[in-house]
Design a protein around this motif. Structure first.
Motif, short mmCIF file in Angstrom:
data_model
loop_
_atom_site.label_atom_id
_atom_site.label_comp_id
_atom_site.label_asym_id
_atom_site.label_seq_id
_atom_site.Cartn_x
_atom_site.Cartn_y
_atom_site.Cartn_z
N GLN A 167 46.47 71.34 95.79
CA GLN A 167 45.27 72.02 96.31
C GLN A 167 45.64 73.18 97.23
OE1 GLN A 167 43.12 68.76 98.07
NE2 GLN A 167 42.68 67.81 96.08
N LYS A 168 46.63 72.95 98.08
CA LYS A 168 47.07 74.03 98.98
C LYS A 168 47.60 75.22 98.19
CE LYS A 168 46.69 72.10 103.19
NZ LYS A 168 45.96 72.71 104.33
N ILE A 169 48.43 74.94 97.19
CA ILE A 169 49.01 76.01 96.39
C ILE A 169 47.96 76.63 95.48
CG2 ILE A 169 50.75 76.54 94.62
CD1 ILE A 169 52.42 74.20 95.84
N GLY A 170 47.00 75.79 95.03
CA GLY A 170 45.94 76.28 94.15
C GLY A 170 45.07 77.35 94.79
N THR A 171 44.92 77.32 96.10
CA THR A 171 44.11 78.35 96.77
C THR A 171 44.69 79.75 96.58
OG1 THR A 171 45.30 78.04 98.86
CG2 THR A 171 43.33 76.70 98.51
N LEU A 172 45.99 79.81 96.30
CA LEU A 172 46.62 81.12 96.11
C LEU A 172 46.24 81.76 94.77
CD1 LEU A 172 50.27 80.33 97.35
CD2 LEU A 172 48.36 81.24 98.67
N LEU A 173 45.70 80.96 93.85
CA LEU A 173 45.27 81.51 92.57
C LEU A 173 44.16 82.54 92.75
CD1 LEU A 173 45.20 78.21 90.46
CD2 LEU A 173 46.82 80.11 90.20
N LYS A 174 43.42 82.45 93.85
CA LYS A 174 42.31 83.37 94.11
C LYS A 174 42.74 84.60 94.90
CE LYS A 174 39.03 79.52 94.15
NZ LYS A 174 38.00 78.78 94.95
N SER A 175 44.02 84.73 95.17
CA SER A 175 44.51 85.87 95.93
C SER A 175 44.28 87.17 95.17
CB SER A 175 46.01 85.71 96.22
OG SER A 175 46.54 86.87 96.81
N THR A 176 43.94 88.20 95.90
CA THR A 176 43.76 89.53 95.29
C THR A 176 45.09 90.19 94.99
OG1 THR A 176 43.62 90.51 97.50
CG2 THR A 176 41.54 89.88 96.42
N ASN A 177 46.15 89.62 95.51
CA ASN A 177 47.49 90.12 95.23
C ASN A 177 48.01 89.43 93.97
OD1 ASN A 177 50.31 90.57 95.14
ND2 ASN A 177 50.42 90.80 97.36
N PRO A 178 48.15 90.15 92.86
CA PRO A 178 48.57 89.50 91.60
C PRO A 178 49.95 88.85 91.69
CG PRO A 178 48.62 91.90 91.41
CD PRO A 178 47.94 91.59 92.70
N PHE A 179 50.82 89.35 92.55
CA PHE A 179 52.15 88.74 92.71
C PHE A 179 52.00 87.32 93.24
CE2 PHE A 179 55.78 87.63 95.38
CZ PHE A 179 56.84 87.82 94.50
N ILE A 180 51.15 87.15 94.26
CA ILE A 180 50.95 85.84 94.89
C ILE A 180 50.27 84.87 93.92
CG2 ILE A 180 49.74 84.62 96.73
CD1 ILE A 180 50.17 87.08 98.50
N SER A 181 49.19 85.33 93.30
CA SER A 181 48.47 84.45 92.39
C SER A 181 49.34 84.03 91.20
CB SER A 181 47.19 85.12 91.89
OG SER A 181 47.49 86.35 91.23
N ASN A 182 50.19 84.94 90.73
CA ASN A 182 51.05 84.61 89.60
C ASN A 182 52.12 83.58 89.99
OD1 ASN A 182 51.88 85.09 86.79
ND2 ASN A 182 53.72 85.97 87.73
N LYS A 183 52.64 83.69 91.20
CA LYS A 183 53.63 82.73 91.66
C LYS A 183 53.01 81.33 91.77
CE LYS A 183 57.23 85.30 91.90
NZ LYS A 183 58.35 85.05 90.95
#
Length: 387
Positions: free
Chosen positions: A342-358
């Motif tokens: 869940q903690k890592i899943g929140t990064l999927l919504k990042s506007t930074n494609p590098f972060i969301s892809n990681k």
């Protein structure tokens, strides 16, 4: 070849002389100049070894001063050689000292001995102080120069007319004692020659946590660096040594802090208290040291829940290399529970494609996904396909 000949009581120099930066011992009529010692402990005895040195036709003696607890304190060799220049010769008889890491420590002249220049003119006090500085400089240009490169020869005609002798080249005058070029050259190369290798080899034979601690407390950074370079895999980590290494991590000297961290083996991090202390250092450190601490967590056999939760909570604040390293630590230690997902899943919504892809790469290979995280992951996958 190594041969311990004997052990004798060391009484030739009063103990207090080892504490001074530069001194002249008037009572015994000896002359000694030196630099800061690595270890300031009373020498109790001296052990002497026969060693094969390249420039010696027969084995020469290397002396090791040791403490009451059998810890090496320093070393010395006696140099006796003719110094000849322009057909004028004088015997050079001097004792040279090294500390236990191979650093120049000082030189000593016995009663009635002195260093001299052309025509046997004795050194002045300022010249003794200067040659001490020259010998202490292990990066001196003398290391890359031959003696012939230090002097300029007069042309044959002028030598026949007025007997002009060889002169020191102006560009090297600051690296030698004028009028004692050869003496300076011989002493420097003797100090920084193969004796250092023999000194280091003997010190390593007696390296222990106690001795390492004493070296780490030296005032000279090169001593500290030597100790840090010789810890890993050689010594069993003690509590006191661990605390000393942790204190060095706080140093403003990045190289020392880096070596102190590298001194910890993965097996040392089995201890939860050490992991907690490294986490505290993480809070206090700059970017470079934080990266090194993350590497230690990555290689640890396991990490505590405290560290895992901290790294998960840190994720929204990270990007770039640091994000990759934190995710690497979490993945290596199999942080795949639902809370971690869940903690890592929140990064999927990042506007930074590098972060969301990681975050996507981290989650997509987990076999058992949290239901909500699975939905977000599928949504992210469809978004990627539509783009």
């Amino acid at each position: 070849m190594q041969l311990i000949i004997s052990v004798i009581k060391y009484v030739s120099i009063p103990v207090f002389t080892w504490y001074l930066l530069i001194w002249i011992q008037q009572e015994s009529e000896r002359i000694y100049y030196g630099v800061n010692p690595t270890i300031v402990i009373d020498p109790e005895s001296v052990v002497y070894y026969l060693r094969d040195f390249e420039k010696s036709e027969v084995p020469d003696t290397l002396f090791q001063l040791i403490s009451e607890k059998d810890l090496p304190i320093s070393y010395y060799r006696n140099l006796r050689t003719g110094v000849c220049f322009d057909n004028k010769c004088r015997m050079l008889d001097v004792r040279l000292y090294w500390n236990i890491t191979g650093r120049y420590l000082g030189f000593e002249l016995s009663k009635d001995e002195y260093l001299s220049k052309t025509d046997h003119v004795k050194f002045t006090q300022s010249e003794y102080e200067r040659i001490n500085e020259i010998l202490a400089d292990d990066r001196s240009p003398l290391s890359n120069l031959s003696y012939n490169q230090l002097i300029q020869k007069p042309d044959l005609a002028s030598l026949q007319v007025d007997g002009i002798s060889s002169a020191t080249k102006p560009e090297v005058l600051e690296f030698v004692i004028p009028g004692a070029v050869y003496t300076t050259f011989v002493l420097w190369h003797f100090v920084h020659g193969e004796t250092i290798d023999h000194v280091i080899a003997l010190t390593r034979e007696k390296l222990s946590p106690d001795l390492t601690l004493l070296i780490l407390q030296s005032l000279d950074p090169t001593d500290k660096m030597w100790a840090l370079n010789n810890i890993q895999g050689q010594l069993k980590m003690s509590h006191t040594l661990e605390e000393e290494l942790l204190s060095i991590i706080d140093s403003n000297n990045y190289s020392l802090a880096e070596r102190a961290l590298n001194a910890f083996l993965p097996e040392d991090l089995k201890q939860e208290p050490l992991q907690t202390k490294l986490l505290e250092k993480y809070f206090q450190s700059d970017y470079g040291i934080k990266k090194l601490i993350l590497e230690k967590f990555y290689r640890a056999p396991s990490i505590t829940n405290e560290i895992k939760f901290f790294l998960l909570n840190e994720l929204p604040c990270l990007n770039g290399e640091q994000l990759v390293k934190v995710l690497g630590v979490l993945k290596n230690h199999q942080a795949t529970d639902f809370e971690s997902q869940q903690k890592i899943g929140t990064l999927l919504k990042s506007t930074n494609p590098f972060i969301s892809n990681k975050a996507f790469e981290y989650l997509k290979n987990i076999e058992k996904l949290d239901h909500k995280v699975e939905e977000e992951l599928n949504l992210y996958s469809r978004t990627l396909l539509s783009n």
